[in-house]
Write a protein that holds these residues in place. Structure first.
Motif, short mmCIF file in Angstrom:
data_model
loop_
_atom_site.label_atom_id
_atom_site.label_comp_id
_atom_site.label_asym_id
_atom_site.label_seq_id
_atom_site.Cartn_x
_atom_site.Cartn_y
_atom_site.Cartn_z
N LEU A 89 -0.72 6.23 56.73
CA LEU A 89 0.01 5.42 56.33
C LEU A 89 0.68 6.20 55.03
O LEU A 89 1.55 5.92 55.09
CB LEU A 89 -0.19 4.82 55.27
N VAL A 106 4.52 6.56 54.37
CA VAL A 106 5.57 6.45 53.43
C VAL A 106 6.39 7.53 52.16
O VAL A 106 7.04 7.60 52.47
CB VAL A 106 4.71 5.43 52.47
N THR A 107 5.51 8.75 52.31
CA THR A 107 5.73 9.92 51.83
C THR A 107 7.39 10.35 52.31
O THR A 107 8.10 11.15 52.02
CB THR A 107 4.97 11.50 51.79
N LEU A 138 10.39 8.02 51.84
CA LEU A 138 10.41 8.44 51.04
C LEU A 138 11.71 9.58 50.55
O LEU A 138 12.72 9.21 50.33
CB LEU A 138 9.25 8.26 49.72
#
Lengths: 175, 65
Positions: free
Chosen positions: A90, A94-95, A98
């Motif tokens: 996760l 998410v990195t 972003l």
């Protein structure tokens, strides 16, 4: 909206790539690859490459993803982990998400993004430049299957595929 | 280095992803510059990517048995 369709498709392309490169269990990675393959076909189609895009869809997704799905179902049998069941997976997803959002924001804010190359504005990659030079209306795609100039290439490719089949059969026979 | 998980299969999937991105980038560049004669190059690239994926899968099957 229709003039920005390539931009939207390329965002979904990168999101699919982030989805399988954060390495969940291989079945869900295959799902991300299928999404990226379909959207990549759409991008190539929007630039006028109908043969190349449909070849991605047919041979790459239809042939190779089926082979990957069979091998994944055969070789890995355990509890599969999706994107939200492991902190590492996760976190990586998410990195990547972003970073993509930051890049899209910079592209939409001022019209010039310079990281390695320099993208001058949204109209450089989104709307295709129609050079439209030629009297027979086949443009760059009708000569993709040129078997007169690339005959030696076809022979070498066919021979290397035959050798590959022989090598695979020798590997999976091995005793 | 810090991306190592516990599946060889996901590294093969990432290799296929790299081949797909190379194919899309080469197709767009060749289509945008109207370089007609090099339009068979992404097809040949896809053929060899399929070949090496099949080889990687067979090695995976032999390793995990």
């Amino acid at each position: 909206m229709m003039t920005y369709i390539v931009f939207i498709l390329s965002i979904i392309f990168v999101l699919g790539f982030v989805g399988f490169s954060s390495k969940p269990s291989p079945i869900y990675g295959g799902l991300g690859l299928i999404v990226s393959g379909g959207v990549g076909c759409g991008i190539v189609l929007n630039f006028g490459g109908s043969f190349l895009g449909l070849m991605v869809f047919l041979i790459y997704l239809g042939g190779m993803m089926v082979v990957f799905g069979y091998t994944t179902a055969m070789a890995t049998e355990q509890y599969p982990e999706i994107w939200v069941s492991n902190k590492t997976v996760l976190g990586a997803f998410v990195t990547g998400l972003l970073m993509e959002i930051v890049m899209v924001y910079y592209v939409l804010k001022d019209e010039e993004v310079e990281i390695v190359f320099q993208f001058n504005g949204l109209g450089d990659w989104v709307i295709y430049d129609t050079g439209d030079s030629g009297f027979f209306s086949e443009e760059a795609m009708g000569i993709a299957a040129l078997y007169s100039y690339g005959a030696w290439l076809v022979i070498v490719t066919g021979w290397s595929l035959l050798i590959g089949v022989v090598v695979i059969m020798e590997i999976t026979r091995g005793n | 280095l810090l991306m190592y998980r516990s599946h060889l299969m996901s590294s093969l999937l990432c290799l296929e992803g790299m081949m797909l991105s190379l194919f899309v980038m080469a197709s767009l560049t060749i289509l945008n510059s109207h370089f007609t004669l090099a339009s068979m190059m992404p097809i040949i690239l896809l053929v060899f990517a399929a070949c090496e994926a099949a080889l990687g899968l067979s090695l995976l099957v032999k390793v995990s048995n």
